[in-house]
Design an enzyme around this catalytic site. Structure first.
Site, PDB file in Angstrom:
ATOM      1  N   GLY A  30      37.880  34.072  33.983  1.00  0.00           N
ATOM      2  CA  GLY A  30      38.548  34.836  32.928  1.00  0.00           C
ATOM      3  C   GLY A  30      38.377  34.283  31.540  1.00  0.00           C
ATOM      4  O   GLY A  30      39.352  34.216  30.776  1.00  0.00           O
ATOM      5  N   SER A  32      36.691  35.486  28.785  1.00  0.00           N
ATOM      6  CA  SER A  32      36.175  36.369  27.743  1.00  0.00           C
ATOM      7  C   SER A  32      36.763  35.979  26.392  1.00  0.00           C
ATOM      8  O   SER A  32      37.819  35.334  26.307  1.00  0.00           O
ATOM      9  CB  SER A  32      36.498  37.827  28.057  1.00  0.00           C
ATOM     10  N   GLY A  37      41.405  31.505  28.806  1.00  0.00           N
ATOM     11  CA  GLY A  37      40.279  30.832  29.441  1.00  0.00           C
ATOM     12  C   GLY A  37      39.225  30.421  28.432  1.00  0.00           C
ATOM     13  O   GLY A  37      38.680  29.305  28.481  1.00  0.00           O
ATOM     14  N   ASP A  84      33.311  39.303  39.726  1.00  0.00           N
ATOM     15  CA  ASP A  84      34.290  40.385  39.751  1.00  0.00           C
ATOM     16  C   ASP A  84      35.277  40.051  40.863  1.00  0.00           C
ATOM     17  O   ASP A  84      34.966  40.179  42.040  1.00  0.00           O
ATOM     18  CB  ASP A  84      33.591  41.722  40.020  1.00  0.00           C
ATOM     19  N   LEU A  85      36.450  39.614  40.479  1.00  0.00           N
ATOM     20  CA  LEU A  85      37.441  39.167  41.463  1.00  0.00           C
ATOM     21  C   LEU A  85      37.983  40.296  42.324  1.00  0.00           C
ATOM     22  O   LEU A  85      38.625  40.043  43.342  1.00  0.00           O
ATOM     23  CB  LEU A  85      38.596  38.454  40.752  1.00  0.00           C
ATOM     24  N   SER A 163      52.832  32.706  36.295  1.00  0.00           N
ATOM     25  CA  SER A 163      53.648  33.216  35.191  1.00  0.00           C
ATOM     26  C   SER A 163      55.105  33.147  35.609  1.00  0.00           C
ATOM     27  O   SER A 163      55.424  33.175  36.807  1.00  0.00           O
ATOM     28  CB  SER A 163      53.268  34.662  34.878  1.00  0.00           C
ATOM     29  N   TYR A 184      54.620  52.300  44.958  1.00  0.00           N
ATOM     30  CA  TYR A 184      54.090  51.328  43.993  1.00  0.00           C
ATOM     31  C   TYR A 184      54.947  51.239  42.738  1.00  0.00           C
ATOM     32  O   TYR A 184      55.329  52.256  42.153  1.00  0.00           O
ATOM     33  CB  TYR A 184      52.671  51.733  43.598  1.00  0.00           C
TER      34      TYR A 184
END
Length: 319
Positions: A30, A32, A37, A84-85, A163, A184
């Site tokens: 991560g 970017s 990161g 791509d996780l 977090s 959801y």
């Protein structure tokens, strides 16, 4: 008493532990531009690591970070690896490429993640996207890189960026996919993934103790200016406030925002501070270890998450 605090910045931590950085290999997901990161990688460059491997989906978004690293210290070997996780195939490919190109990994920092995706979405493997990208992808990546972490031991470290949002939800072991989206709720899905980050760190610490590989989870703080909040709108904030109150989580207005340099500090302390070796598995916030609610370190939950994660990736990892 710790020499670090809520206002400590990443460069201050790097300056304090330059010897622990010199010649080491760091892997960061991560990274970017303008993310935690990326900022962490740029800060590390000043202390002369050997390699900084930057794992992400878009090379164009990470190229500026590599250019900054090269400008700070041309001696650092900074590289991009596609990851791509949300795709287990991509995770396996990325791990294979990394394992083939370097001898060891001293520190793995799992920063990448998504937050509060409003509509139910699944990964390429059918897993709710936040659980997939924030935990399952990192679970697989970390375990596939384990031979390189072992090669760096004693003292290799794994940092899982969680977090305070873990307070929003336990891991829903009996319904981790929200009845395929039928029930959801974006913030519960986020909370589940952040609790998983903590449980995963506790599980790694126990399994890797004899190998002297240490694992920590961290809360970077409330940070604006990154891309993490892309999915959040006024309705999402209103829902967050309601769930936070129900769960006894600090309200956003009661949290003091941090700058990007301050937001990187806890991860860097977890990655570099030798005084933490006896606290492997701990959760750090404001650069010091903090207690978590019981469900986030319960031994049964740790094992249940490990088993569920193995089931979802279709591979067992024993240490």
């Amino acid at each position: 008493m710790s020499r670090f605090s809520a206002t400590t910045t990443g460069p201050e931590v790097v300056n304090a532990f330059r010897e622990q950085i010199n010649g080491k290999t760091f892997v960061i997901t991560g990274p970017s531009a303008k993310s935690l990161g990326a900022e962490t990688a740029i800060m590390l460059a000043a202390a002369n690591p050997k390699h900084i491997l930057l794992l992400g989906r878009s090379e164009s978004k990470i190229k500026p970070v590599i250019e900054q690293i090269n400008a700070i210290n041309p001696a650092v070997d900074a590289r991009f690896y596609h990851l791509d996780l949300s795709s287990l195939d991509s995770v396996r490919s990325s791990a294979q490429n990394i394992n083939a190109s370097i001898d060891k990994v001293d520190v793995l920092i799992n920063y990448a993640g998504v937050m509060a995706v409003k509509e139910f979405e699944t990964s390429k493997d059918g897993i709710e996207i936040q659980f997939a990208a924030n935990h399952i992808g990192h679970f697989l990546l970390t375990n596939l890189l384990m031979p390189k972490l072992e090669a760096a031991s004693p003292g290799a470290r794994i940092i899982n960026v969680s977090s305070v949002g873990y307070l929003l939800s336990e891991v829903r072991f009996d319904d981790w996919n929200f009845h395929d989206g039928k029930c959801y709720i974006q913030w519960l899905a986020y909370g589940q993934s952040k609790t998983a980050n903590i449980l995963f760190s506790v599980g790694l610490a126990a399994r890797l103790k004899k190998r002297a590989i240490y694992s920590f989870s961290i809360h970077p703080g409330l940070i604006f200016g990154t891309n993490l909040g892309t999915h959040i709108d006024d309705e999402s904030f209103e829902l967050l406030g309601k769930i936070s109150q129900e769960r006894g989580m600090p309200a956003l207005q009661d949290q003091k925002p941090k700058s990007l340099p301050e937001g990187c500090a806890s991860a860097l302390v977890a990655a570099l501070d030798d005084s933490l070796q006896g606290a492997s598995g701990a959760f750090l916030s404001d650069c010091v270890t903090q207690n978590t609610r019981a469900y986030a370190h319960d031994v049964d939950n740790v094992e249940k998450l490990w088993q569920l994660s193995e089931e979802l990736v279709g591979q067992k990892f024993s240490y």
